[in-house]
Motif scaffolding. Structure first.
Motif, short mmCIF file in Angstrom:
data_model
loop_
_atom_site.label_atom_id
_atom_site.label_comp_id
_atom_site.label_asym_id
_atom_site.label_seq_id
_atom_site.Cartn_x
_atom_site.Cartn_y
_atom_site.Cartn_z
N ASN A 202 51.36 62.63 73.93
CA ASN A 202 51.82 64.02 74.03
C ASN A 202 51.69 64.60 75.44
N GLY A 203 52.00 63.77 76.43
CA GLY A 203 51.98 64.24 77.81
C GLY A 203 50.59 64.42 78.40
N LYS A 204 49.57 63.87 77.74
CA LYS A 204 48.20 64.03 78.21
C LYS A 204 47.48 62.68 78.22
N ILE A 205 46.44 62.63 79.03
CA ILE A 205 45.48 61.53 79.02
C ILE A 205 44.22 62.06 78.37
N PHE A 206 43.82 61.46 77.26
CA PHE A 206 42.61 61.87 76.56
C PHE A 206 41.51 60.83 76.80
N ALA A 225 43.49 65.53 80.45
CA ALA A 225 44.21 65.93 81.67
C ALA A 225 45.70 65.76 81.44
N ASP A 226 46.49 66.49 82.17
CA ASP A 226 47.94 66.32 82.13
C ASP A 226 48.30 64.94 82.69
N GLU A 227 49.29 64.30 82.10
CA GLU A 227 49.64 62.94 82.52
C GLU A 227 50.15 62.87 83.96
N ASN A 228 50.58 63.99 84.52
CA ASN A 228 51.05 64.01 85.92
C ASN A 228 49.99 64.50 86.90
N ALA A 229 48.81 64.79 86.39
CA ALA A 229 47.73 65.27 87.26
C ALA A 229 47.10 64.12 88.04
N ASP A 230 46.34 64.47 89.05
CA ASP A 230 45.56 63.48 89.80
C ASP A 230 44.33 63.14 88.97
N LEU A 231 44.30 61.96 88.42
CA LEU A 231 43.21 61.59 87.52
C LEU A 231 41.88 61.40 88.25
N LEU A 232 41.94 61.30 89.57
CA LEU A 232 40.72 61.15 90.36
C LEU A 232 40.17 62.49 90.86
N ASP A 233 40.81 63.57 90.44
CA ASP A 233 40.33 64.91 90.78
C ASP A 233 39.62 65.49 89.56
N PRO A 234 38.32 65.72 89.64
CA PRO A 234 37.60 66.27 88.48
C PRO A 234 38.19 67.58 87.98
N SER A 240 35.83 69.50 76.06
CA SER A 240 35.58 70.23 74.83
C SER A 240 34.18 70.86 74.86
N ASP A 241 34.10 72.09 74.38
CA ASP A 241 32.81 72.77 74.30
C ASP A 241 31.98 72.27 73.12
N GLN A 242 32.67 71.82 72.07
CA GLN A 242 32.02 71.39 70.84
C GLN A 242 32.33 69.92 70.58
N PRO A 243 31.52 69.24 69.81
CA PRO A 243 31.84 67.84 69.47
C PRO A 243 33.11 67.76 68.65
N VAL A 244 33.86 66.68 68.83
CA VAL A 244 35.09 66.48 68.06
C VAL A 244 34.86 65.58 66.85
N LEU A 245 33.74 64.86 66.82
CA LEU A 245 33.35 64.06 65.66
C LEU A 245 31.83 64.01 65.62
N GLN A 246 31.27 64.31 64.46
CA GLN A 246 29.81 64.35 64.33
C GLN A 246 29.41 63.98 62.91
N THR A 247 28.10 63.85 62.70
CA THR A 247 27.56 63.45 61.41
C THR A 247 28.12 64.29 60.26
N CYS A 248 28.46 63.61 59.17
CA CYS A 248 28.86 64.27 57.94
C CYS A 248 27.73 64.11 56.93
N PHE A 249 26.89 65.12 56.83
CA PHE A 249 25.75 65.04 55.92
C PHE A 249 26.20 65.01 54.46
N GLU A 250 27.31 65.68 54.16
CA GLU A 250 27.78 65.73 52.78
C GLU A 250 28.05 64.34 52.22
N HIS A 251 28.70 63.50 53.02
CA HIS A 251 29.08 62.17 52.54
C HIS A 251 28.21 61.06 53.13
N LYS A 252 27.17 61.44 53.86
CA LYS A 252 26.16 60.50 54.34
C LYS A 252 26.73 59.45 55.30
#
Length: 315
Positions: A202-206, A225-234, A240-252
């Motif tokens: 989708n036009g991005k590097i994840f 980052a955008d796929e046309n951005a300088d990947l060596l520029d921080p 992300s401010d929050q985790p995108v995947l974390q423990t699921c206590f409900e399903h163990k």
């Protein structure tokens, strides 16, 4: 009806699955003994679970790379197969256990389960410190190296770095830091950013990565980052401010992380590959607990073209 996930492969941490142009899926991961690099291949994802394994490299008894073989990845770069991994020296050399450096193997055979694997030596980043979890990716004709490393001037265990590669086993230029542990969920137990994995969509590097201690606190974050951005520029990268995947206590399902991405048999559905535990009553150091299992699930996408990782327990 909610489909609760079951492990694809038990007792394989840090899983990496790569689908090659020959139609095979190739799998490698950390084995519980941390003493070798194991490969398997199959025509389907499900087939990897029962596929015959081959030990393609075993650690020497002593020396600079003779302990704790961690997180191998298999890549096909510039016409040859490469395995990147981390290893620690014998304790009599450093007198410390966790002194990993990164190394590369090469195989020029069409089938990497056959032929000879050549030891290419250390992948030197120019920073002499603990480092691990290397991955590679190519963008606009340039091969990049992406990894985790400790910096003596930065608090914590490891940060994420990127550098262009001169060859598939040598970097060139100075490493550029992209992320360090800074959010509360990245600093539970240990201050860690590690296990990066790259997805272009989708036009991005994840870049997904893992953070915190390797128990139930282990969780995943995301850079993009955008796929046309300088990947060596921080400054090109968002975090992300929050985790995108974390423990699921409900399903163990506990401590999901150290992921990779692959594609389903349909050639288009992105699959998320990761390890997790199914219980928390770990005896002793979580590092030595073998019960981190490989899971695979489809990655979803939101209306803005961003990945939706969902829960580690649900397909």
């Amino acid at each position: 009806m909610t489909q609760i996930l079951q492990p694809l492969i038990e007792q394989r941490a840090d899983p990496y699955i790569y689908r090659h142009t020959d139609g095979y899926y190739y799998f490698t991961a950390s084995v519980p003994q941390y003493d070798r690099i194991e490969l398997r291949r199959a025509k389907t994802i499900e087939g990897l679970a029962s596929a015959q394994t081959r030990d393609v490299w075993r650690k020497p008894d002593t020396g600079a790379y003779s302990e704790l073989i961690w997180a191998p990845e298999i890549h096909f770069n510039q016409g040859a197969w490469y395995v990147y991994f981390a290893a620690a020296p014998s304790r009599e050399i450093k007198n410390k256990l966790f002194q990993h450096r990164m190394y590369a193997l090469r195989n020029e055979n069409a089938n990497p389960l056959e032929g000879q694997w050549e030891f290419m030596g250390q992948v030197d980043t120019g920073i002499d410190s603990f480092c691990l979890d290397a991955t590679t990716f190519t963008h606009k004709g340039q091969l990049y190296y992406l990894w985790a490393q400790k910096h003596e001037d930065i608090e914590g265990n490891s940060n994420l770095y990127i550098a262009p590669m001169k060859t598939p086993w040598q970097i060139e230029g100075q490493p550029i830091m992209l992320s360090k542990p800074e959010h509360e969920w990245e600093c539970r137990g240990f201050l860690v950013n590690e296990g990066p994995s790259v997805l272009k969509k989708n036009g991005k590097i994840f870049i997904s990565y893992s953070a915190s201690a390797t128990d139930h606190n282990y969780a995943m974050g995301l850079l993009w980052a955008d796929e046309n951005a300088d990947l060596l520029d921080p400054a090109s990268w968002h975090k992300s401010d929050q985790p995108v995947l974390q423990t699921c206590f409900e399903h163990k399902i506990y401590g999901p992380g150290h992921n990779s991405f692959t594609v389903a048999e349909d050639g288009s559905t992105v699959l998320l590959v990761y390890h997790a535990r199914t219980y928390t009553e770990i005896v002793g150091d979580p590092l030595w607990n073998p019960d981190r299992h490989t899971f695979v699930k489809p990655l979803r996408w939101d209306a803005d073209g961003m990945p939706d990782f969902g829960r580690p327990s649900i397909a």
